[in-house]
Design a protein around this motif. Sequence first.
Motif, PDB file in Angstrom:
ATOM      1  N   UNK A  96       0.695  -1.094   0.206  1.00  0.00           N
ATOM      2  CA  UNK A  96       0.129  -0.082   0.005  1.00  0.00           C
ATOM      3  C   UNK A  96       0.807   1.292  -0.023  1.00  0.00           C
ATOM      4  N   UNK A  97       1.844   1.253  -0.842  1.00  0.00           N
ATOM      5  CA  UNK A  97       2.753   2.367  -0.811  1.00  0.00           C
ATOM      6  C   UNK A  97       3.654   2.539   0.254  1.00  0.00           C
ATOM      7  N   UNK A  98       3.686   1.676   0.930  1.00  0.00           N
ATOM      8  CA  UNK A  98       4.684   1.801   2.220  1.00  0.00           C
ATOM      9  C   UNK A  98       5.571   0.679   1.952  1.00  0.00           C
ATOM     10  N   UNK A  99       6.991   1.233   2.249  1.00  0.00           N
ATOM     11  CA  UNK A  99       8.156   0.403   1.960  1.00  0.00           C
ATOM     12  C   UNK A  99       9.090   0.183   3.310  1.00  0.00           C
ATOM     13  N   UNK A 225       6.246   7.058   1.705  1.00  0.00           N
ATOM     14  CA  UNK A 225       5.857   7.562   0.617  1.00  0.00           C
ATOM     15  C   UNK A 225       7.086   7.625  -0.514  1.00  0.00           C
ATOM     16  N   UNK A 226       6.845   8.051  -1.376  1.00  0.00           N
ATOM     17  CA  UNK A 226       8.025   8.291  -2.619  1.00  0.00           C
ATOM     18  C   UNK A 226       8.994   9.170  -2.195  1.00  0.00           C
ATOM     19  N   UNK A 227       8.290  10.268  -1.479  1.00  0.00           N
ATOM     20  CA  UNK A 227       9.440  11.466  -1.133  1.00  0.00           C
ATOM     21  C   UNK A 227      10.188  11.141   0.072  1.00  0.00           C
TER      22      UNK A 227
END
Length: 467
Positions: A96-99, A225-227
């Motif tokens: 879900x977008x979390x790494x 997030x990607x940032x």
Amino acid sequence: MIGENLRHWGREFWAEYRQDRAGLVGVGLLVLFLFLLAFEPFIVPFPEGSKRWHDITYWADNPPSAAPAWTNWFRAKKSAVAAVIREAETSTEESDGVRLVRRSFVYEYAYDVPPLDVVARFTATGDVPTALTVSRPDGVELELFSEQFTAGDKEPVRISVDRTSQNAVYAFLKKYESEETAGLIDIKQLDPTSVIFAEAGAGMDADPKPLHGRYVFTLSTMLLGEDRAADDPQLVISGRVSGLLGTDNSKRDLWTGIVAGVKWALLIGLLTAFVSVSVGVIAGIASAYFRGWIEVVIQRVFEIIVNLPLLPVLIILAAVFKLNIWYFMGIMCIYFWTGPVKTVYSMALQIKEETYIEASRAIGAGSGRIIFRHMVPLLVPYSFASMALYVPGAIVYEATVSLLGLGDARIVTWGQILHDALVGGAVLSGLWWWIVPPGLLIALVGMTFAFVGFAMDKILHPKLRTR
């Protein structure tokens, strides 16, 4: 024609020079110093060390007052060596977008005395929840640290096990100690690394036994997030012994400081000697050639300067005006130029009476042409020998003033290192590696140029060969 003569003179000079063993030793040492100067960025562990010598944060991960790593060869109990581990096994889980990024650093522990600290470093961007765990050789896994960092763009993050893991280590310790013993342990005085690297069991705080084997430190970062980012991870082992020459009480690597001091020693010595001898030779020739009021002025100035002691003047001026290194070199030049004046003066008086000098005057040659075309070239060999002998004096004067705390604090010199050792109580604390190397290097550089200067003196002045 001139080039041929120079080559012929060079071959003859070298043929005589290489017969002087002390001179060859001097050349060998000079080559060694030039090698250190040329390859400084590649042979020191901290390439920016000379520029950031007084920046405490740059040396934060080093152990304080650590002995050289090679002293382990002479110890019954081996101490952990300082090291930086950059290679890590990386695994990433995404949902879900979390790494969730895990970096595992492997450390093979084979010592009797544990490191002072273990430090995890990385650069963070944004909010980065972070955890640090260690898996011991006996299968026990400890969570040493867990916290969220809020950082700017690629902001450095530092996690010190010694400062942040007392509670986690105490919880691990309690499993093996009685309630009474555990209650007597002061968490603030607890040494986490001595427990982490000890065999599990009662008394591992008071009398730890080393647990050798493979330790895996895992740095886990959650990127929401990607940032968000966590880059450039590394694990620093702050050992009890460190590097080629150890560290001082400010955690600075002394090998880096010693090598950085080479360029300043050579610059101070060679530039001061070159300027001083050049001025002295010109002054001696001018005094002999022009005679009259020029000779009187030069000789009176010479007598005044010779009778003023250099070291007290340097100390007073440095204490009052906080001189930088260039002013120091200028003051030494004002004193050192008097060295060759009398010898050059007597030699120039003889040269002045030579037939070819009279012939040059007869055909209308000017004073400048006669001095620089006919007299200076004859005195250049003497100048080289004198120059080599003035280098050690300049270096020792700078080291003496720096030892008193009056040197230029913006640069790294061997005198500055000795001053820091004196102030830091190195003698009383037995930190010999902080005192011996800079003192030895000052002596070696002096010996280098003394050997070269004496060898050149014998060759260029044949009467000295019987000395």
